[in-house]
Write a protein that holds these residues in place. Sequence first.
Motif, short mmCIF file in Angstrom:
data_model
loop_
_atom_site.label_atom_id
_atom_site.label_comp_id
_atom_site.label_asym_id
_atom_site.label_seq_id
_atom_site.Cartn_x
_atom_site.Cartn_y
_atom_site.Cartn_z
N GLU A 26 0.83 -1.20 0.00
CA GLU A 26 0.00 0.00 0.00
C GLU A 26 0.87 1.25 0.00
N ALA A 27 1.97 1.21 0.74
CA ALA A 27 2.90 2.34 0.77
C ALA A 27 3.49 2.58 -0.62
N LEU A 28 3.84 1.50 -1.32
CA LEU A 28 4.38 1.63 -2.67
C LEU A 28 3.34 2.19 -3.63
N GLU A 29 2.10 1.77 -3.50
CA GLU A 29 1.04 2.30 -4.36
C GLU A 29 0.84 3.79 -4.11
N THR A 30 0.91 4.19 -2.84
CA THR A 30 0.77 5.60 -2.49
C THR A 30 1.93 6.42 -3.06
N ALA A 31 3.14 5.91 -2.88
CA ALA A 31 4.32 6.59 -3.42
C ALA A 31 4.26 6.63 -4.95
N LEU A 32 3.82 5.54 -5.57
CA LEU A 32 3.68 5.49 -7.02
C LEU A 32 2.77 6.60 -7.51
N ASP A 33 1.64 6.77 -6.86
CA ASP A 33 0.68 7.79 -7.27
C ASP A 33 1.30 9.19 -7.16
N LEU A 34 2.03 9.45 -6.08
CA LEU A 34 2.66 10.76 -5.90
C LEU A 34 3.74 11.02 -6.96
N PHE A 35 4.65 10.07 -7.14
CA PHE A 35 5.72 10.24 -8.12
C PHE A 35 5.16 10.34 -9.54
N TRP A 36 4.14 9.57 -9.82
CA TRP A 36 3.54 9.55 -11.15
C TRP A 36 2.89 10.91 -11.46
N ARG A 37 2.17 11.47 -10.45
CA ARG A 37 1.46 12.73 -10.66
C ARG A 37 2.40 13.94 -10.69
N HIS A 38 3.40 13.93 -9.82
CA HIS A 38 4.20 15.13 -9.58
C HIS A 38 5.66 15.03 -10.01
N GLY A 39 6.10 13.83 -10.41
CA GLY A 39 7.49 13.65 -10.77
C GLY A 39 8.37 13.53 -9.53
N TYR A 40 9.59 13.05 -9.74
CA TYR A 40 10.49 12.83 -8.61
C TYR A 40 10.80 14.12 -7.88
N ASP A 41 11.14 15.17 -8.62
CA ASP A 41 11.51 16.44 -7.99
C ASP A 41 10.34 17.10 -7.28
#
Length: 213
Positions: A26-41
């Motif tokens: 679940e943590a990975l899915e949450t992080a995936l959504d954030l990185f996907w939407r906003h990019g790494y930076d």
Amino acid sequence: MAASSNKSVEPTTRSRGRQPTFDRDEALETALDLFWRHGYDGVSIADLTKAIGIAAASLYHAFGSKADLYREVLHHYRSVRIGAKEIADAPSSYDAVRQMLDRGITAVTMPGKPLGCMVSSGMLMTSEENADLAAELKAIRTVSRKALERRIAHDVKEGVLPATTDAAALARFYMTVLQGLSVQALDGASAAELRLVAASALRAWPGAPSDLL
């Protein structure tokens, strides 16, 4: 999606008392959504800990660093794309390209998910301090392109494709189309519109079959 055998991780900070465990997937899915939407930076440690619901110490203990978490998220995400082994195992290089474009369109237009592709569009422009991570993403894209080039070259050798076929140029052409699909999805193109683009691209295939997308 790739699954992790470690389903939960306990925070190491003891001064606050024993904290609840959290689900790693679940943590990975949450992080995936954030990185996907906003990019790494565009994603900070504070953004990650708030969204996942853990302390920074717990995140570092579980994933090592923000960069390491991003790498794990990429592994978690890449299962939606056709990989080098699938390219090599496809009935033909044409089938590999057709599947690659089809899967690519599905990946960049999934309902309820951010648009675009983390691999195709990820970290094309980034800060100097993240150059190493950007290079890793470039390497992932290169692996796919080289796998497609080898598959095309194999078909040339076997006589499936004309002897004049430039395997390197043809592979780069379709990888460019794949990356372009991601950009067009970000600009609002629908899956149906992108499939028309893919069909047009497939008509450029040497001796293209009639049963296009």
